[in-house]
Every structure is written in structure tokens, then in C-alpha cells.
Design an enzyme around this catalytic site. Structure first.
Site, PDB file in Angstrom:
ATOM      1  N   THR A  22      65.698 -50.315 104.640  1.00  0.00           N
ATOM      2  CA  THR A  22      66.280 -51.522 104.683  1.00  0.00           C
ATOM      3  C   THR A  22      67.238 -51.268 105.580  1.00  0.00           C
ATOM      4  O   THR A  22      68.121 -52.371 106.029  1.00  0.00           O
ATOM      5  CB  THR A  22      66.253 -51.577 103.300  1.00  0.00           C
ATOM      6  OG1 THR A  22      65.433 -51.689 102.359  1.00  0.00           O
ATOM      7  CG2 THR A  22      67.569 -52.791 102.959  1.00  0.00           C
ATOM      8  N   THR A  58      64.798 -45.830 102.382  1.00  0.00           N
ATOM      9  CA  THR A  58      66.109 -45.088 101.456  1.00  0.00           C
ATOM     10  C   THR A  58      64.134 -44.387 100.681  1.00  0.00           C
ATOM     11  O   THR A  58      64.528 -43.137 100.495  1.00  0.00           O
ATOM     12  CB  THR A  58      66.825 -45.551 100.385  1.00  0.00           C
ATOM     13  OG1 THR A  58      65.834 -46.618  99.991  1.00  0.00           O
ATOM     14  CG2 THR A  58      67.763 -45.765 101.530  1.00  0.00           C
ATOM     15  N   LYS A  69      66.559 -39.387  95.549  1.00  0.00           N
ATOM     16  CA  LYS A  69      66.870 -40.779  94.949  1.00  0.00           C
ATOM     17  C   LYS A  69      66.405 -40.851  93.821  1.00  0.00           C
ATOM     18  O   LYS A  69      65.107 -41.396  93.722  1.00  0.00           O
ATOM     19  CB  LYS A  69      65.504 -42.053  95.824  1.00  0.00           C
ATOM     20  CG  LYS A  69      65.890 -43.310  95.651  1.00  0.00           C
ATOM     21  CD  LYS A  69      65.096 -44.470  96.676  1.00  0.00           C
ATOM     22  CE  LYS A  69      65.518 -45.868  96.453  1.00  0.00           C
ATOM     23  NZ  LYS A  69      64.528 -46.897  97.553  1.00  0.00           N
TER      24      LYS A  69
HETATM   25  N1  ASP Z   1      61.356 -49.874 100.992  1.00  0.00           N
HETATM   26  C1  ASP Z   1      62.516 -49.128 101.913  1.00  0.00           C
HETATM   27  C2  ASP Z   1      62.330 -47.506 103.090  1.00  0.00           C
HETATM   28  O1  ASP Z   1      61.999 -47.387 102.053  1.00  0.00           O
HETATM   29  C3  ASP Z   1      63.452 -49.614 101.120  1.00  0.00           C
HETATM   30  C4  ASP Z   1      64.440 -49.176 101.946  1.00  0.00           C
HETATM   31  O2  ASP Z   1      64.737 -49.201 103.002  1.00  0.00           O
HETATM   32  O3  ASP Z   1      65.851 -49.478 101.256  1.00  0.00           O
HETATM   33  O4  ASP Z   1      62.278 -48.430 104.462  1.00  0.00           O
END
Ligand code: ASP
Length: 410
Positions: free
Chosen positions: A85, A160, A238
Site C-alpha cells: 500500500t 503490511t 500486524k
Molecule cells: N495487502 C497489502 C500488502 O500487504 C496491504 C498493505 O500494504 O498494507 O501488500
């Protein structure tokens, strides 16, 4: 007239009209509500009386603000982009969140960064972190090693979802570090007004300039924009799907915080004078979540062909007694089986209940207060680099702060 998300429109409402980019329909909204991104960047939801097309939308290009100039006296920080993200934008045509920024874009989105450091930036991949794999962890580790010739610190923007797996794998693979390795992500993409990307990124760069010689994760401390926390790469998780303060240190205190300045709360490993990389990983390890009703043939197939397995047991570290024969057999055949807890908080103890004692007698290794995912990554790394007796011994030793005791700092 065909109006689509991404078009610049004027919308008549009962209170007047608003202009801006038409965003995709909210997932749970009422049928007659439309969301408009105003010129000032804010999104508003309005009940549309009528919509007038002003101009057809084009994909929004990131604005470039000139050349990046290197300044004398500033340290060099490498930004190794991987996606997620923090590197995403919303595609106004489809409403999808796409991983699409180049690493240089980080600098243009957070111009304060160039006051902190001279930046070398490269995107090694552009993926969502659910698509990460051990071979990519190795690629990142090697890239860090290459950057050591040029850089005084490393920042890794990362999705994340699986950031803590990557931080754990880098913690083990990079045995000695001449600089901090800082992973950073964001819960909201940088084109949303509520994005945490800016503060997380600038805080990560500040941490990358310190005398730290460890792998850490830097993310929002609270749901407001007051400060970030520094989490040890082997202790972080997380813990919320969407909150900006989703990342927590489990079974240990965060290592410090970042506001204007970086403040460490206690001891940490300092920069070494060299980088030592041990980058083999044995992927024949499974991570198994036990649940009431788990069938022994399922466990058997999860262990089939494996060299190791980490179980997330209940409570102090248990599985149902009907699974014991399968575990006994596999351990006898040389599979390394470690026990962690679904509770996440606290330490496993196989000496309290009879099931625990039987698991221990079968050769299951109790893994103290280590996080299950960290144990999974650690076992892959140990099996890739050491012989079996060493693997079993080191699984229970604190190598990178993954188990509570101070030994690894000495
Ligand atoms: N699904 C995404 C990822 O882990 C979520 C994010 O980046 O916050 O790449």
C-alpha cells in the site's frame, strides 16, 4: 452521456454543487451516493441530484518536482522498494488499489526526506506482500548487501500483511549489520488524505540514520499522527486489519519512538563494522495451526516431505492427544517440530499438563515466547545453514532478540 470513475465532474446536490474527480462507488454505500475527490484532495460523499461531465478522466500522473540534488554532509540512505500500500495509488478507473509507484516517487511524495538524507532509490519488486516468498526475502537481503558499498542506512517500503515475516527473515539472514535496516509500510495509500505513508516513511529515514545495527519495523504508534514506534524485526506483528497503529511488539516493549527525534527506550545492537550475510533458506517447513477436530491424516499430509514444522498449539502449547502418534513418528524420522502458542502473548510450557509432557517426550521443542511466524522463518533459516543437532539447539537460543533474555546483545 457516459460518466465513469476518474472523470472530472460537477455534481448538483440539495445544498449547491461540488466539482472534482468521480471516485468508484463506495462498497457499502447507498445507490444514489457518489464520492468526489475535491481539488483540495479531500473526498466527499454526496447525494447526487444530477451529474455533469466536465472532462473525461485520465489516469492521474504523479507530479514531478524537479531533480534530486545530493547535499554534502548528509548520510546516504537506500530505499529498496518492494510494493504494498505504501507504494500504491487508487486507480480511479477501476477503484482497485494498484502497486505502481517507483522508488523515486517516494521522494517526490515526501519531499522532507531530501532534507534528512541523500537518497538512492530502487524498486526490487512491486508486489503486494501476500505475494512475498522466501526467494524474495533472499533477493532483498542480497540487495542490502550490495547497497552496503554505497549507503549508511536502508529503508524498505513493504506491504503490511507479511512485513513481519520479511523483517524476521532479514533479521536472521543478516548476521551482522553496518547500518539499520528499516521496514516500513502504510495502512492507507498515499493519495488518501488520511494516509500514514508520509509520517511512516520520514520516520523510517530518521531511524535509518541512527547507530542501530538491527532490522526493525517503523509504523504509526497511535491512530493519530503524533509519533511512530520502532519495533524489533523479530518481535513485531500486524494486530489489526485496518488501524494505522496496527503494528505491535509482542512479548517485548517497542525499541523506541520517532517524533521530531529518534528516542530509544533501552539497549539495542549497535552498527557493526561489516555486513555478514547467511542467506540459505530451507523451504521444507510448514506452519501448522491446530484446532479442535483437526484430523490426523491432515496433520500427516502437512508434515509429508517436510524437514521441519512449527505448530501453533493451544494455550501453553498443546494439540489433541490423538495427533501424538503422527508427531512421534515424524520426529523419529528426523523432522524438527517446534511448539508455539496461538495465544501469541506469553511463553509455552510443556511441563504443566500431561499433553505437554507427552509432546515434550515425543521430542517437540518448546519455543519459549517466540512468535509462531518468527519461529517458522527461523527454522527455515537454521535448516538451510546448520546440521540437525545445531538446528535443535539454536531453535531455543535467543539469536536476534526473538526470545526474551538479554544474551544476544552481548
Ligand atoms: N495487502 C497489502 C500488502 O500487504 C496491504 C498493505 O500494504 O498494507 O501488500
Amino acid at each position: 452521456m457516459n460518466i465513469e470513475p476518474g472523470d472530472y465532474v460537477e455534481v448538483a446536490t440539495s445544498k449547491g454543487s461540488v466539482r472534482g474527480i468521480l471516485l468508484p462507488r463506495p462498497e457499502y454505500g447507498e445507490g444514489n451516493i457518489v464520492v468526489i475527490k475535491l481539488d483540495n484532495g479531500y473526498n466527499v460523499g454526496v447525494i447526487a441530484k444530477e451529474i455533469r461531465l466536465i472532462r473525461k478522466g485520465e489516469r492521474k500522473e504523479r507530479e514531478r518536482r524537479g531533480e534530486i540534488k545530493n547535499l554534502k554532509g548528509l548520510p546516504t540512505i537506500s530505499i529498496i522498494g518492494t510494493g504494498g500500500t505504501i507504494a500504491s495509488y487508487v486507480d480511479y478507473k477501476t477503484g482497485a488499489v494498484n502497486p505502481a509507484l517507483t522508488a523515486e516517487d517516494f521522494i517526490f511524495t515526501v519531499p522532507e526526506i531530501v532534507k534528512e538524507a541523500n537518497i538512492r532509490a530502487e524498486m526490487v519488486f512491486n508486489i503486494l506482500s501476500e505475494d512475498m516468498k522466501p526467494e524474495y526475502w533472499i533477493k532483498i537481503a542480497r540487495k542490502i548487501k550490495d547497497e552496503a558499498k554505497f549507503s549508511n542506512g536502508i529503508v524498505i517500503p513493504h506491504g503490511t500483511d507479511t512485513m513481519s515475516y520479511t523483517s524476521a527473515s532479514l533479521s536472521f539472514m543478516l548476521e551482522k549489520l553496518p547500518f539499520p535496516v528499516v521496514l516500513v509500510g502504510s495502512q492507507r495509500s498515499s493519495d488518501r488524505p488520511s494516509s500514514d505513508a508520509y509520517m511512516n516513511l520520514i520516520s523510517a529515514v530518521k531511524v535509518a540514520k541512527t547507530d542501530l545495527g538491527e532490522v526493525v519495523v517503523v509504523m504509526h504508534a497511535t491512530s493519530s499522527d503524533d509519533k511512530c514506534l520502532i519495533h524489533r524485526g523479530t518481535r513485531v506483528r500486524k494486530m489489526h486489519t485496518s488501524r494505522r497503529d496496527a503494528f505491535k511488539s509482542v512479548n517485548s516493549r517497542p525499541m523506541g519512538e520517532v517524533g521530531e527525534e529518534v528516542k530509544f527506550y533501552g539497549e539495542y545492537r549497535k552498527r557493526d563494522d561489516k555486513l555478514v550475510l547467511r542467506d540459505k533458506m530451507d523451504e521444507k517447513v510448514s506452519l501448522i495451526y491446530f484446532y479442535p477436530g483437526m484430523k490426523s491424516d491432515l496433520l500427516e499430509s502437512l508434515l509429508d516431505g517436510m524437514h521441519g514444522a512449527i505448530i501453533m498449539g493451544t494455550g501453553l502449547g498443546h494439540v489433541s492427544s490423538d495427533l501424538l502418534p503422527i508427531l512421534r513418528k515424524n520426529i523419529r524420522d528426523g523432522v524438527v517440530v517446534g511448539m508455539t502458542s496461538q495465544c501469541l502473548y506469553g511463553r509455552v510450557n510443556l511441563n504443566v499438563y500431561s499433553t505437554g509432557r507427552e509432546l515434550k517426550n515425543a521430542g517437540v521443542i518448546p519455543l519459549e515466547d517466540m512468535l509462531p511466524e518468527v519461529a517458522y522463518v527461523k527454522l527455515m533459516w537454521l535448516l538451510g545453514n546448520y546440521d540437525l543437532s545445531k538446528v535443535k539447539k539454536l531453535m531455543r537460543e535467543n539469536l536476534r532478540g526473538e526470545i526474551s533474555n538479554r544474551r544476544f546483545l552481548e
